[in-house]
Structures are given as C-alpha cells and as structure tokens.
Motif scaffolding. Structure first.
Motif, PDB file in Angstrom:
ATOM      1  N   GLN A  99      -6.362   1.642 -15.791  1.00 36.11           N
ATOM      2  CA  GLN A  99      -4.939   1.906 -15.715  1.00 36.11           C
ATOM      3  C   GLN A  99      -4.408   1.540 -14.328  1.00 36.11           C
ATOM      4  OE1 GLN A  99      -2.385   5.630 -17.102  1.00 36.11           O
ATOM      5  NE2 GLN A  99      -3.943   6.190 -15.648  1.00 36.11           N
ATOM      6  N   ALA A 100      -3.157   1.035 -14.301  1.00 32.88           N
ATOM      7  CA  ALA A 100      -2.536   0.724 -13.013  1.00 32.88           C
ATOM      8  C   ALA A 100      -1.146   1.329 -12.967  1.00 32.88           C
ATOM      9  CB  ALA A 100      -2.458  -0.781 -12.809  1.00 32.88           C
ATOM     10  N   ILE A 101      -0.744   1.765 -11.775  1.00 34.46           N
ATOM     11  CA  ILE A 101       0.624   2.230 -11.593  1.00 34.46           C
ATOM     12  C   ILE A 101       1.293   1.257 -10.653  1.00 34.46           C
ATOM     13  CG2 ILE A 101       2.079   4.101 -10.769  1.00 34.46           C
ATOM     14  CD1 ILE A 101      -0.235   5.961 -11.605  1.00 34.46           C
ATOM     15  N   ALA A 102       2.408   0.681 -11.138  1.00 33.73           N
ATOM     16  CA  ALA A 102       3.028  -0.425 -10.417  1.00 33.73           C
ATOM     17  C   ALA A 102       4.545  -0.284 -10.485  1.00 33.73           C
ATOM     18  CB  ALA A 102       2.585  -1.737 -11.050  1.00 33.73           C
ATOM     19  N   PRO A 103       5.269  -0.980  -9.635  1.00 32.59           N
ATOM     20  CA  PRO A 103       6.729  -0.943  -9.700  1.00 32.59           C
ATOM     21  C   PRO A 103       7.241  -1.519 -11.011  1.00 32.59           C
ATOM     22  CG  PRO A 103       5.984  -1.868  -7.622  1.00 32.59           C
ATOM     23  CD  PRO A 103       4.791  -1.769  -8.494  1.00 32.59           C
ATOM     24  N   LEU A 104       8.405  -1.036 -11.440  1.00 31.89           N
ATOM     25  CA  LEU A 104       8.969  -1.420 -12.736  1.00 31.89           C
ATOM     26  C   LEU A 104       9.139  -2.923 -12.870  1.00 31.89           C
ATOM     27  CD1 LEU A 104      10.246  -0.484 -15.408  1.00 31.89           C
ATOM     28  CD2 LEU A 104      12.437  -0.385 -14.238  1.00 31.89           C
ATOM     29  N   ARG A 105       9.663  -3.545 -11.821  1.00 24.61           N
ATOM     30  CA  ARG A 105       9.988  -4.959 -11.954  1.00 24.61           C
ATOM     31  C   ARG A 105       8.804  -5.884 -11.649  1.00 24.61           C
ATOM     32  NH1 ARG A 105      13.903  -6.023  -8.210  1.00 24.61           N
ATOM     33  NH2 ARG A 105      13.772  -3.947  -7.350  1.00 24.61           N
ATOM     34  N   SER A 106       7.613  -5.329 -11.621  1.00 22.28           N
ATOM     35  CA  SER A 106       6.432  -6.181 -11.461  1.00 22.28           C
ATOM     36  C   SER A 106       6.386  -7.174 -12.607  1.00 22.28           C
ATOM     37  CB  SER A 106       5.148  -5.360 -11.509  1.00 22.28           C
ATOM     38  OG  SER A 106       5.100  -4.461 -10.461  1.00 22.28           O
ATOM     39  N   LYS A 107       5.874  -8.343 -12.324  1.00 17.78           N
ATOM     40  CA  LYS A 107       5.843  -9.383 -13.336  1.00 17.78           C
ATOM     41  C   LYS A 107       5.159  -8.893 -14.606  1.00 17.78           C
ATOM     42  CE  LYS A 107       4.458 -13.921 -12.959  1.00 17.78           C
ATOM     43  NZ  LYS A 107       3.669 -14.762 -12.087  1.00 17.78           N
ATOM     44  N   ALA A 140       0.817  -1.218   0.000  1.00 14.80           N
ATOM     45  CA  ALA A 140       0.000   0.000   0.000  1.00 14.80           C
ATOM     46  C   ALA A 140       0.852   1.270   0.000  1.00 14.80           C
ATOM     47  CB  ALA A 140      -0.930  -0.001   1.221  1.00 14.80           C
ATOM     48  N   ASP A 141       2.176   1.134   0.209  1.00 11.43           N
ATOM     49  CA  ASP A 141       3.047   2.311   0.302  1.00 11.43           C
ATOM     50  C   ASP A 141       2.846   3.310  -0.826  1.00 11.43           C
ATOM     51  OD1 ASP A 141       4.177   1.212   2.521  1.00 11.43           O
ATOM     52  OD2 ASP A 141       6.111   0.717   1.605  1.00 11.43           O
ATOM     53  N   LEU A 142       2.858   2.795  -2.057  1.00 11.04           N
ATOM     54  CA  LEU A 142       2.813   3.695  -3.205  1.00 11.04           C
ATOM     55  C   LEU A 142       1.459   4.401  -3.284  1.00 11.04           C
ATOM     56  CD1 LEU A 142       4.490   4.749  -5.541  1.00 11.04           C
ATOM     57  CD2 LEU A 142       3.598   2.921  -6.979  1.00 11.04           C
ATOM     58  N   ALA A 143       0.400   3.669  -2.932  1.00 12.35           N
ATOM     59  CA  ALA A 143      -0.927   4.288  -2.933  1.00 12.35           C
ATOM     60  C   ALA A 143      -1.005   5.364  -1.849  1.00 12.35           C
ATOM     61  CB  ALA A 143      -2.001   3.216  -2.714  1.00 12.35           C
ATOM     62  N   VAL A 144      -0.351   5.113  -0.715  1.00  9.00           N
ATOM     63  CA  VAL A 144      -0.326   6.109   0.366  1.00  9.00           C
ATOM     64  C   VAL A 144       0.429   7.346  -0.108  1.00  9.00           C
ATOM     65  CG1 VAL A 144       0.659   6.603   2.645  1.00  9.00           C
ATOM     66  CG2 VAL A 144      -0.576   4.458   2.258  1.00  9.00           C
ATOM     67  N   ALA A 145       1.598   7.128  -0.736  1.00 10.46           N
ATOM     68  CA  ALA A 145       2.379   8.263  -1.245  1.00 10.46           C
ATOM     69  C   ALA A 145       1.566   9.044  -2.274  1.00 10.46           C
ATOM     70  CB  ALA A 145       3.679   7.757  -1.863  1.00 10.46           C
ATOM     71  N   ALA A 165      -6.048  15.681  -8.510  1.00  8.26           N
ATOM     72  CA  ALA A 165      -6.708  14.382  -8.374  1.00  8.26           C
ATOM     73  C   ALA A 165      -5.997  13.338  -9.231  1.00  8.26           C
ATOM     74  CB  ALA A 165      -8.163  14.495  -8.775  1.00  8.26           C
ATOM     75  N   VAL A 166      -5.878  12.145  -8.720  1.00  5.70           N
ATOM     76  CA  VAL A 166      -5.385  11.005  -9.495  1.00  5.70           C
ATOM     77  C   VAL A 166      -6.552  10.540 -10.370  1.00  5.70           C
ATOM     78  CG1 VAL A 166      -4.601   8.606  -9.282  1.00  5.70           C
ATOM     79  CG2 VAL A 166      -3.729  10.341  -7.711  1.00  5.70           C
ATOM     80  N   PRO A 167      -6.305  10.223 -11.659  1.00  2.00           N
ATOM     81  CA  PRO A 167      -7.427   9.818 -12.529  1.00  2.00           C
ATOM     82  C   PRO A 167      -8.299   8.733 -11.884  1.00  2.00           C
ATOM     83  CG  PRO A 167      -5.388   9.944 -13.784  1.00  2.00           C
ATOM     84  CD  PRO A 167      -5.023  10.221 -12.366  1.00  2.00           C
ATOM     85  N   ALA A 168      -9.601   8.857 -12.075  1.00  2.00           N
ATOM     86  CA  ALA A 168     -10.551   7.979 -11.392  1.00  2.00           C
ATOM     87  C   ALA A 168     -10.441   6.536 -11.855  1.00  2.00           C
ATOM     88  CB  ALA A 168     -11.961   8.490 -11.617  1.00  2.00           C
ATOM     89  N   ASP A 169      -9.845   6.313 -13.056  1.00  2.58           N
ATOM     90  CA  ASP A 169      -9.801   4.947 -13.584  1.00  2.58           C
ATOM     91  C   ASP A 169      -8.479   4.251 -13.246  1.00  2.58           C
ATOM     92  OD1 ASP A 169      -8.022   6.318 -15.123  1.00  2.58           O
ATOM     93  OD2 ASP A 169      -8.834   5.690 -17.060  1.00  2.58           O
ATOM     94  N   THR A 170      -7.760   4.757 -12.240  1.00  2.00           N
ATOM     95  CA  THR A 170      -6.414   4.274 -11.962  1.00  2.00           C
ATOM     96  C   THR A 170      -6.319   3.595 -10.603  1.00  2.00           C
ATOM     97  OG1 THR A 170      -5.559   6.112 -13.249  1.00  2.00           O
ATOM     98  CG2 THR A 170      -4.002   5.031 -11.768  1.00  2.00           C
ATOM     99  N   VAL A 171      -5.644   2.445 -10.566  1.00  2.48           N
ATOM    100  CA  VAL A 171      -5.310   1.829  -9.282  1.00  2.48           C
ATOM    101  C   VAL A 171      -3.797   1.888  -9.094  1.00  2.48           C
ATOM    102  CG1 VAL A 171      -7.286   0.249  -9.240  1.00  2.48           C
ATOM    103  CG2 VAL A 171      -5.110  -0.505 -10.212  1.00  2.48           C
ATOM    104  N   VAL A 172      -3.366   1.862  -7.840  1.00  4.02           N
ATOM    105  CA  VAL A 172      -1.949   2.018  -7.530  1.00  4.02           C
ATOM    106  C   VAL A 172      -1.532   0.930  -6.550  1.00  4.02           C
ATOM    107  CG1 VAL A 172      -0.233   3.603  -6.571  1.00  4.02           C
ATOM    108  CG2 VAL A 172      -2.199   4.531  -7.792  1.00  4.02           C
ATOM    109  N   PHE A 173      -0.350   0.351  -6.753  1.00  2.00           N
ATOM    110  CA  PHE A 173       0.223  -0.541  -5.744  1.00  2.00           C
ATOM    111  C   PHE A 173       1.720  -0.631  -5.894  1.00  2.00           C
ATOM    112  CE2 PHE A 173       0.948  -4.075  -8.617  1.00  2.00           C
ATOM    113  CZ  PHE A 173      -0.038  -3.933  -9.578  1.00  2.00           C
TER     114      PHE A 173
END
Ligand code: TYD
Ligand code: MG
Length: 477
Positions: free
Chosen positions: A443-451, A390-395, A406-414
């Motif tokens: 859309q999702a925002i995820a760490p680079l090395r995510s699978k 949850a760190d990235l979503a908290v940041a 605002a972060v776009p409404a269609d985006t999830v973050v982890f």
C-alpha cells in the motif's frame, strides 16, 4: 567608481573589477583578502564577507595581480558558431564498478575534471584506489599521485584490497610542477590526485591548503586535463561546515563534483553527484565499507530497511528517489514531553527547516500542537534525504509517534506538503511504487494529483490534503 570597473573589460583587456583597474595593476603586489567560502576579493579584512554573508571566512593572501596593463592592446576576434552540431556524445570508459560509473553519468569522460569531497577517513582514498585499479584493468592508463601518504602506505593498502597486480602507476609527490611534468611525460588516461590541499605551486606565495594554492593547483590541473584529454580526479577535504575546503570557486572550475558521505559507525557510504556537466546531478552510488575495501550495494532499499522488524509507532517507510533511482528509507520520530522551556528539535539526515515547517503546518492546518514536546527525527541507517517529497512521511512519523499508533508495516508514504496543508504531487510516482512493490509493500499513501495509472499492483490511497491524511490514518483532525 568609473564605468570601466563594472564588469566591462577595460583597456587592459581584463575584466574590470574593483581594485583591478590600471592603478592597482601598476602598483606592486599588495596583499589582498579572499573569502574562503565564495572566493570574493576584498581590499581589507572584515569579519563578514559582504558577497556571501559568511562570518570569519576572510583570509589574507599576497596578491598575484594582473601584469602591467597593455595600453591600447586590442582583443582578437573569435569565431562564433551556431547551436546545431553533429557532435557525437563524449566517449566514456567504464570501470565495471557499476555504482561509480553511474554516478559519473555512465562512465568516465576523457578530459573531464572531477572533484571528490568527503570527511577525513570516510574512504575517499580507498574508493579512488579501487576506481583507478578498475579503470586500469579495463585498459586505461592510470596514475595515482598521493600527497598524503607515502608510496609504501598506498602499496600496503593496495595489497590489502587485492589490487597489487593492477597496472596503476603510483607516485607520492606534493610539488605541482613536478606532478604536471610527470603527467605530461606519462600521458595517462586517468590521473588521481589525493589531495588538492597537500599540493603546492612554487610560484604562489602561500601555504599549501590556502585558497591561493588550492585555486592555482586546481586551475593548472584542470587546464592539463583539457589540453591532454586526461580525466583528472581531485580529492578535496571537507571543512566542518561540510564544504570542500578552499573557495567555492574550485567547485565551479571542475566538470563534476562528487561527495563521499556516510556516518561513522555505519558501514555504508554514499557517493553523491552534486554537479555533473556530463550527466545527471543528484545521482548516488551506494557502497559498503568492508574489511577488503568498498563493496557495491546493488539494492540500497533492502539495506536501509534491513534493520526494521515489526511496525513500531514513529516509524514510516518513505519511497524516495535519488537521482534516477528509487530508494526506500525508514524515517523514525520520537515525540516526548519536554522538561525544557524551549523544547528540543533534533534532526539527523533531514533538513531541520523542513521539520519546523511540517510541525507548523500540522499545528496551524490540523490543530495538532507539538508545543511542550521534544521532537527527535532520524533517517535510519544514517542516510540523508534532501527531497521535499519526504514531507508527508515525516508528518506521518511525527503523528504516529505522538499518537502512539503504528503505521501499517506494508505501507510506504510520499508527498510534498505545501504551507496551506495541501499535498503536492511529486515526480516519478511510478518508480517509487515499483520499488515499494519489489520490496514487498502493498500500500502507498500519496498526494491526490499523483499521476494515475501504473500503480503496479500497489493499492494507492490518494489524499488531497494533510487534514484528510490525518483523519484517515489517525482518526483525528
Ligand atoms: P581512507 O580511504 O583512508 O579515507 P580518506 O581517504 O577519506 O581519509 O579510509 C580510511 C578508513 O577506511 C579507515 O578508517 C579504515 C577503513 N578501511 C576499511 O574499513 N577497510 C578497508 O579495506 C580499507 C582500505 C579501509
Ligand atoms: Mg585519504
């Protein structure tokens, strides 16, 4: 200290513990002191337990020390066996309440001991009455022993829940000896004991609810469960620190520890497995408290996001995993100038220490200070998140609130943030993305090395570190 008092069994055959030597055994039962947090035994009262560091947790209890040492008695040689075996998996019975069965690891295991903890009034008795009724209707013989409420009260609740016709045998009793005698005669498949703090054993000289009583009661009930193959469910109260009252050792004595949680003012309740010898820990079951008892919530993400309308600064959807299941939740942040010397940091539903870390990383690695600002962080709906993912979503929520973007409404973050500011990949990327897509996110925002691969139709923006994330999302850094 003699060599025999260091965990080596002494001549008495008892594990050598300070104070358990032959001298102490010969003496009459002297009072001892137990830590209510960790169960450590102390020879005298102190303000702080040196075993676990808890303050004011030590209470006096009459010792039930070992019997007279049997000098010269020798142990029996026990048979040992190899690790490979063709043991079938333990037989399980399901109740038909899917959320409950899953948290139990796929159903109830015969002879298992299960501890259910939770705040008063959260719905433990309701859950277990519904559970007992469901198992009874599925063909198990079930006994419900209430030590807190009169039988008439339990019957009233059963009527209200529409369970009056379920073949559950009901008793109201607090004497452990009588309860065990009844269970021995009745031989049920499932016994619910509500609650362990009300039980008393006439051989133990201490008040009901004390460490010695609770430990004796749990020990006897767990032994009964193993001997008769009866699944025993114990209800345990939770102290204001959020632990099951009584020593921590109680949690070690049972096979499965479940917590029933929820916020007052919110209708939903989470049954969370924190220990399970027969299934995955961290599994959750989601329920909603209604006028007619607890109802299962099949799609918790939809429930937790139901109050979200338009995108607002400070609101970010986190794609999390609870046990084996993805759960989307909304993280909300508010950042405002502080009038206090030490600005406020208020966190609900997340770990306060992780907020401090995230704020420090934002300041040190991205040059975005939060000094002089009050920070409020909240998980919508009263859900509690324990995942570092949850760190990235908290940041994102903090930055979005601070910058009023605002972060776009269609985006999830982890993603997990390391102290260097790098983004660490987290497990089960695919499941997170699948759930997000199911709920209409694009859309999702995820760490680079995510699978890579299996993005399942989602646009995944992979970021190497927090600086890149800040630059891309908020055009700063
Ligand atoms: P209870 O199961 O008695 O809690 P616990 O055993 O954990 O102390 O639940 C009590 C609360 O649940 C009480 O505040 C009323 C509420 N409730 C409902 O909202 N609907 C119901 O059908 C029932 C039985 C209880
Ligand atoms: Mg109750």
């Amino acid at each position: 200290m003699s060599g025999a008092s260091r965990g080596v069994p002494d001549a008495s055959g008892l594990p050598g513990r300070p104070g358990w030597g032959t001298q102490a055994a010969m003496a009459r039962a002297t009072p001892t002191f137990h830590c209510t947090a960790c169960g450590a035994v102390h020879p005298k009262w102190t303000g702080r337990c040196d075993a676990c560091g808890a303050w004011n947790s030590i209470v006096e209890e009459a010792a039930t020390g070992p019997g007279p040492a049997r000098r010269g008695a020798r142990g029996r040689v026990m048979p040992l066996s190899g690790l490979s075996a063709d043991e079938p998996p333990p037989p399980r019975r399901t109740s038909g309440i899917g959320e409950l069965d899953r948290v139990l690891g796929g159903g109830l295991v015969a002879g298992s001991a299960i501890l259910v903890g939770g705040d008063p009034g959260i719905g433990k008795s309701t859950l277990l009455l519904q559970g007992a009724a469901a198992f009874a209707r599925a063909g198990l013989s079930a006994v419900y022993v209430s030590g807190e409420e009169a039988a008439a009260q339990v019957r009233l609740r059963a009527a209200r829940l529409g369970l009056a016709d379920a073949p559950v045998r009901l008793g109201a009793e607090t004497n452990l000896r009588d309860i065990l005698a009844t269970l021995d005669a009745e031989r049920p498949d499932l016994a619910v004991i509500d609650s362990i703090q009300t039980l008393w054993h006439d051989a133990v000289e201490a008040a009901p609810g004390s460490v010695a009583q609770v430990r004796a009661a749990v020990h006897d009930l767990v032994t009964f469960a193993k001997r008769r193959g009866c699944a025993v469910v114990l209800v345990g109260h939770v102290t204001k620190e959020g632990q099951i009252a009584g020593p921590r050792v109680v949690e070690h004595m049972v096979d499965c520890v479940l917590y029933f949680e929820g916020e007052r003012g919110h209708a939903f309740r989470i049954l969370r497995a924190v220990k399970n010898r027969f299934g995955p820990a961290d599994e959750i079951g989601v329920f909603e408290m209604t006028g007619a008892g607890l109802a299962e919530v099949a799609n918790p993400s939809a429930l937790f996001l139901s109050e979200r309308d338009r995108p607002a600064p400070g609101s970010v959807v986190f794609a999390g995993i609870e046990g084996t299941r993805p759960v989307l939740t909304e993280i909300q942040a508010l950042v405002a100038p502080s009038s206090l010397g030490t600005p406020r940091r208020t966190v609900v539903g997340l770990d306060a220490a992780r907020l401090s870390t995230t704020l420090a990383v934002l300041e040190a690695r991205c040059g975005i200070p939060f000094a002089g600002m009050d920070v409020f962080l909240n998980v919508a709906g009263g859900f509690r998140i324990t995942e570092p993912a949850a760190d990235l979503a908290v940041a994102a929520a903090l930055l979005s609130a601070r910058e009023d973007i605002a972060v776009p409404a269609d985006t999830v973050v982890f993603g997990e943030i390391s102290l260097s500011g790098a983004l660490r990949p987290v497990g089960q990327t695919e499941n997170r993305l699948k759930e997000a897509r199911k709920l209409g996110f694009k859309q999702a925002i995820a760490p680079l090395r995510s699978k890579a691969g299996a993005d399942g139709g989602m646009k995944v923006r992979r970021m190497p570190d927090l600086v890149a994330f800040v630059g891309e999302m908020f055009g700063a850094g």
